[in-house]
Design a protein around this motif. Structure first.
Motif, PDB file in Angstrom:
ATOM      1  N   ARG A 124       4.100 -25.124   4.829  1.00  0.00           N
ATOM      2  CA  ARG A 124       4.883 -24.159   4.041  1.00  0.00           C
ATOM      3  C   ARG A 124       6.002 -24.875   3.274  1.00  0.00           C
ATOM      4  O   ARG A 124       6.222 -24.635   2.094  1.00  0.00           O
ATOM      5  CB  ARG A 124       5.480 -23.115   4.998  1.00  0.00           C
ATOM      6  CG  ARG A 124       6.311 -22.041   4.317  1.00  0.00           C
ATOM      7  CD  ARG A 124       6.985 -21.144   5.348  1.00  0.00           C
ATOM      8  NE  ARG A 124       6.054 -20.315   6.097  1.00  0.00           N
ATOM      9  CZ  ARG A 124       5.531 -19.169   5.660  1.00  0.00           C
ATOM     10  NH1 ARG A 124       5.859 -18.721   4.464  1.00  0.00           N
ATOM     11  NH2 ARG A 124       4.704 -18.481   6.417  1.00  0.00           N
ATOM     12  N   GLY A 163       6.497 -19.107  -2.258  1.00  0.00           N
ATOM     13  CA  GLY A 163       5.422 -18.202  -2.676  1.00  0.00           C
ATOM     14  C   GLY A 163       4.058 -18.869  -2.791  1.00  0.00           C
ATOM     15  O   GLY A 163       3.075 -18.200  -3.101  1.00  0.00           O
ATOM     16  N   VAL A 179       0.551 -18.890   1.912  1.00  0.00           N
ATOM     17  CA  VAL A 179       0.271 -17.563   2.464  1.00  0.00           C
ATOM     18  C   VAL A 179      -0.353 -17.752   3.842  1.00  0.00           C
ATOM     19  O   VAL A 179      -1.507 -18.184   3.961  1.00  0.00           O
ATOM     20  CB  VAL A 179      -0.711 -16.789   1.549  1.00  0.00           C
ATOM     21  CG1 VAL A 179      -0.928 -15.380   2.083  1.00  0.00           C
ATOM     22  CG2 VAL A 179      -0.210 -16.754   0.113  1.00  0.00           C
ATOM     23  N   GLU A 233       2.482 -13.856   6.383  1.00  0.00           N
ATOM     24  CA  GLU A 233       2.423 -13.028   5.175  1.00  0.00           C
ATOM     25  C   GLU A 233       1.362 -11.936   5.353  1.00  0.00           C
ATOM     26  O   GLU A 233       1.529 -10.814   4.907  1.00  0.00           O
ATOM     27  CB  GLU A 233       2.081 -13.880   3.942  1.00  0.00           C
ATOM     28  CG  GLU A 233       3.260 -14.588   3.294  1.00  0.00           C
ATOM     29  CD  GLU A 233       3.759 -15.797   4.074  1.00  0.00           C
ATOM     30  OE1 GLU A 233       3.075 -16.230   5.021  1.00  0.00           O
ATOM     31  OE2 GLU A 233       4.852 -16.311   3.729  1.00  0.00           O
ATOM     32  N   LYS A 283       0.146  -7.741  -2.005  1.00  0.00           N
ATOM     33  CA  LYS A 283       1.384  -8.520  -1.849  1.00  0.00           C
ATOM     34  C   LYS A 283       1.667  -9.406  -3.051  1.00  0.00           C
ATOM     35  O   LYS A 283       2.590 -10.225  -3.020  1.00  0.00           O
ATOM     36  CB  LYS A 283       1.324  -9.342  -0.570  1.00  0.00           C
ATOM     37  CG  LYS A 283       1.159  -8.428   0.630  1.00  0.00           C
ATOM     38  CD  LYS A 283       1.558  -9.056   1.924  1.00  0.00           C
ATOM     39  CE  LYS A 283       1.532  -7.972   3.007  1.00  0.00           C
ATOM     40  NZ  LYS A 283       2.512  -8.135   4.031  1.00  0.00           N
TER      41      LYS A 283
END
Ligand SMILES: Nc1ncnc2c1ncn2[C@@H]1O[C@H](COP(=O)(O)OS(=O)(=O)O)[C@@H](OP(=O)(O)O)[C@H]1O
Ligand SMILES: Nc1ncnc2c1ncn2[C@@H]1O[C@H](COP(=O)(O)OP(=O)(O)O)[C@@H](O)[C@H]1O
Length: 199
Positions: A116, A122, A125, A170, A195
């Protein structure tokens, strides 16, 4: 450690490469126990994204362990190194403008967070394929749980090696009895769209 090495800034970068592919690059990181459905769902997802003209690459545990990570076993230390290498590869593919799908048990929170943090906000995920151990063991598609219970395989995730479930993924794919892999893949696509991860 990288000493005496200077980073080259190339003229063609992630922005140009993703614009060419008309998509936002991402890593869709599936995590869950062996037999939870990661590979099956990842395959279906890649087919569906391909049909929607997306450019993808699927990194799958069993396959990567034949090559890039062929020297690694299943000790905690080797699993950390496995996920570190996968994360760096995923980052390169994101830089290439691709939507990367990964299907690794990736049992440790810190290692998933490592990936991450390699990526921009963003771009990562986390998808928790939350199938209970009892169901995975009942499915036992490769007969590995049976071997682990018999003591023929050591350090098997969920039996004698830890799995740290995501705390705030997420996307959470909750197990539902009787739900097909096709339905789970459709549910995942719907959540990715809802999302805002997929246009
Ligand atoms: N000891 C032990 N524990 C867990 N899994 C084992 C083990 N030995 C072999 N296998 C097979 O290896 C696959 C998991 O590889 P991964 O690279 O995803 O594992 S990890 O993320 O490094 O923990 C896993 O694949 P999946 O079933 O697709 O998850 C198993 O088929
Ligand atoms: N809803 C579902 N989602 C994913 N797999 C499912 C589902 N229902 C049944 N299965 C079956 O469970 C098994 C999951 O195996 P696999 O995809 O190899 O899991 P993993 O990659 O997590 O080890 C497959 O045989 C698949 O057909």
């Amino acid at each position: 450690m990288a000493t005496n090495i200077v980073w080259h800034q190339h003229k063609v970068g992630k922005t140009e490469r993703s614009a060419q592919k008309q998509q936002r690059p991402l890593v869709i990181w599936l995590t869950g126990l062996s037999g939870s459905g990661k590979s099956t769902i990842a395959n279906l997802l890649e087919q569906k994204l391909g049909a929607a003209d997306k450019h993808t690459y699927l990194l799958d545990g069993d396959n990567i362990r034949h090559g890039l990570c062929g020297d690694l076993g299943f000790s905690d230390k080797d699993r950390v190194e496995n996920i570190r290498r996968i994360s760096e590869v995923a980052k390169l593919f994101v830089d290439a403008g691709l939507i990367v799908i990964t299907a690794f048990i990736s049992p440790f929170r810190a290692d998933r967070d490592f990936c991450r943090h390699l990526l921009a906000d963003g771009e990562f995920v986390e998808v928790f394929v939350d199938t209970p151990l009892a169901v995975c063991e009942e499915r036992d598609p490769k007969g590995l749980y049976q071997k682990a219970r018999a003591g023929d395989i050591k350090d098997f995730t969920g039996i004698d090696s830890a799995y740290e479930a995501p705390q705030n993924p997420e996307i959470h794919l909750d197990y539902q009895a009787g739900q097909s892999a096709e339905q789970s893949a459709e549910q995942l696509i719907a959540k990715l769209k809802e999302k805002g991860f997929l246009a």
